[in-house]
Design a protein around this motif. Sequence first.
Motif, short mmCIF file in Angstrom:
data_model
loop_
_atom_site.label_atom_id
_atom_site.label_comp_id
_atom_site.label_asym_id
_atom_site.label_seq_id
_atom_site.Cartn_x
_atom_site.Cartn_y
_atom_site.Cartn_z
N SER A 201 0.84 -1.19 0.00
CA SER A 201 0.00 0.00 0.00
C SER A 201 0.87 1.23 0.00
O SER A 201 2.07 1.17 0.36
CB SER A 201 -0.92 0.00 1.23
OG SER A 201 -1.49 1.26 1.46
N HIS A 202 0.29 2.38 -0.40
CA HIS A 202 1.07 3.62 -0.36
C HIS A 202 1.47 3.96 1.07
O HIS A 202 2.44 4.70 1.30
CB HIS A 202 0.27 4.77 -0.98
CG HIS A 202 -0.95 5.15 -0.19
ND1 HIS A 202 -2.17 4.54 -0.35
CD2 HIS A 202 -1.12 6.09 0.77
CE1 HIS A 202 -3.04 5.09 0.48
NE2 HIS A 202 -2.44 6.03 1.18
N LYS A 203 0.76 3.40 2.07
CA LYS A 203 1.13 3.64 3.46
C LYS A 203 2.46 2.97 3.82
O LYS A 203 3.10 3.36 4.79
CB LYS A 203 0.02 3.13 4.38
CG LYS A 203 -1.30 3.87 4.21
CD LYS A 203 -2.35 3.33 5.15
CE LYS A 203 -3.68 4.06 4.98
NZ LYS A 203 -4.73 3.54 5.89
N HIS A 204 2.85 1.95 3.06
CA HIS A 204 4.12 1.27 3.32
C HIS A 204 5.32 2.01 2.73
O HIS A 204 6.46 1.72 3.09
CB HIS A 204 4.09 -0.15 2.73
CG HIS A 204 3.08 -1.04 3.38
ND1 HIS A 204 2.15 -1.76 2.66
CD2 HIS A 204 2.83 -1.32 4.68
CE1 HIS A 204 1.38 -2.45 3.49
NE2 HIS A 204 1.78 -2.20 4.72
N HIS A 205 5.04 2.96 1.80
CA HIS A 205 6.17 3.64 1.14
C HIS A 205 6.98 4.42 2.16
O HIS A 205 6.45 5.17 2.98
CB HIS A 205 5.66 4.59 0.06
CG HIS A 205 6.76 5.35 -0.61
ND1 HIS A 205 7.62 4.76 -1.51
CD2 HIS A 205 7.17 6.64 -0.48
CE1 HIS A 205 8.50 5.66 -1.92
NE2 HIS A 205 8.24 6.79 -1.31
N GLY A 206 8.28 4.26 2.09
CA GLY A 206 9.19 4.96 2.98
C GLY A 206 9.26 4.36 4.37
O GLY A 206 10.05 4.82 5.21
N GLU A 207 8.46 3.33 4.65
CA GLU A 207 8.46 2.70 5.97
C GLU A 207 9.65 1.76 6.11
O GLU A 207 10.04 1.06 5.18
CB GLU A 207 7.17 1.92 6.18
CG GLU A 207 7.06 1.26 7.56
CD GLU A 207 5.76 0.49 7.73
OE1 GLU A 207 5.50 0.02 8.85
OE2 GLU A 207 5.02 0.36 6.74
N THR A 208 10.26 1.77 7.28
CA THR A 208 11.35 0.84 7.58
C THR A 208 10.75 -0.45 8.12
O THR A 208 10.11 -0.46 9.16
CB THR A 208 12.31 1.44 8.62
OG1 THR A 208 12.89 2.64 8.09
CG2 THR A 208 13.42 0.45 8.95
#
Length: 422
Positions: A201-208
């Motif tokens: 999901s776009h919510k996962h983008h940039g997530e470590t």
Amino acid sequence: MAAALTLLLIGSLLQGAQSKRFKAFVPQTIEVLRGSCVTIPCSFEIEDQYESNLDDTCRAQWFNDDTLVFDSKYPQTRLNNGELTGDLTKKTCTTTLNNIQPAGSNSYFFRLECDNKLKYSFKQTITISVTDVPPRPTLTPSALKVEEGASVSLRCSAPAPCLSHPPTVTWTKGLGDIVETLQENEDRTKVLTSVVTFTASHKHHGETISCEASYHKQDGSAESAATLTADVSYAAQILPSSDCITAGDQLNCSCWTLGNPPPTVRWYLNGSPVNHSEELSVSSERLNDTTTRSIITVNRQQEAGLSSLLCRSVNSRGSATQRFCVGSSEPQTTAGSPGRFTLTFIVTVVALTAALMCALLFAIGAHRTRGLNSGESQHTGDTSSAVASQGLAGEKLIELSVTAEEAIYANTNLTPISQILV
């Protein structure tokens, strides 16, 4: 003659192949956390002539160089803090040693000793590397680049040097469904594999995204982690925070956009692309690698000639459009005094309500007067039950009329409508 030599050679080879020699099968090296336990996978072979001597009297011994560190005849003692999990009669000598000390590398070898003539120290050795830092898990893939909506599976592999206390693997909270298995390497050492599956999901983008392995020690536990899950590409979006505000003689509209790759923002007035001018100005600000804020400023004079204002956000994955109400369109609702139309509507409702109330009270008063006159002309001096009935009805009507009159007088304190209009 040649044929005889050939047969002799084949017979010698078959005889050699059938005969067994003393040999142990152990890993070359195992890395262990100091203070934890280690399971040594072990099996062995012996010469055929000693097969009958392999019985229940046999025991396993492990030596660190020339120092005895474990004897299965005396398990779980202070010296022999370990356990033989293999079956010597089946030629398996797998052993778990607890509370490994000290740090450094040490060479261990296995000795088989029975209460008969079968006694042998195997030459094959294993190096146990003791560290103060737990082994780091391996995260596969090491980098994640996917499109939104794709199914993703990440694998975290953590060495499991001790079977009685395998590591505990923990993923980033709420990531997805997790399945764990204990797998065996070629040298028969074990590894705990944890696989998490989720939809990108776009919510996962940039997530470590991380997986953490926790190892049990004699005096507590120790953790190590591996990190990467995440470059997620997704279509351009326009956030709900996009809006218009009035500042003096200018109208400022903000368009907040989100997307990966970063989207391009374009404004359209009355269906035509906006070009920067004295009446119209556009500025954009990149807040991070996915979020952009674009602002268009319109003079109030220019606003009067507008019928539509659009913000369009576009990237390679898709686009989004937001319409703003400006110019001759329905005005934006703002905090403050009600408009002329709203005030006129309120005054009209109040006036109609007052007129309706007056008409109702007038009708009640007229009905009461007719009732009283009728009673006096028809029942003067009559004391019959009919007169009594009419009297009761008259009293109720009088009571209702008085209540209505009190309401009229009570309303004399209300603010006149003429003052409301002012």
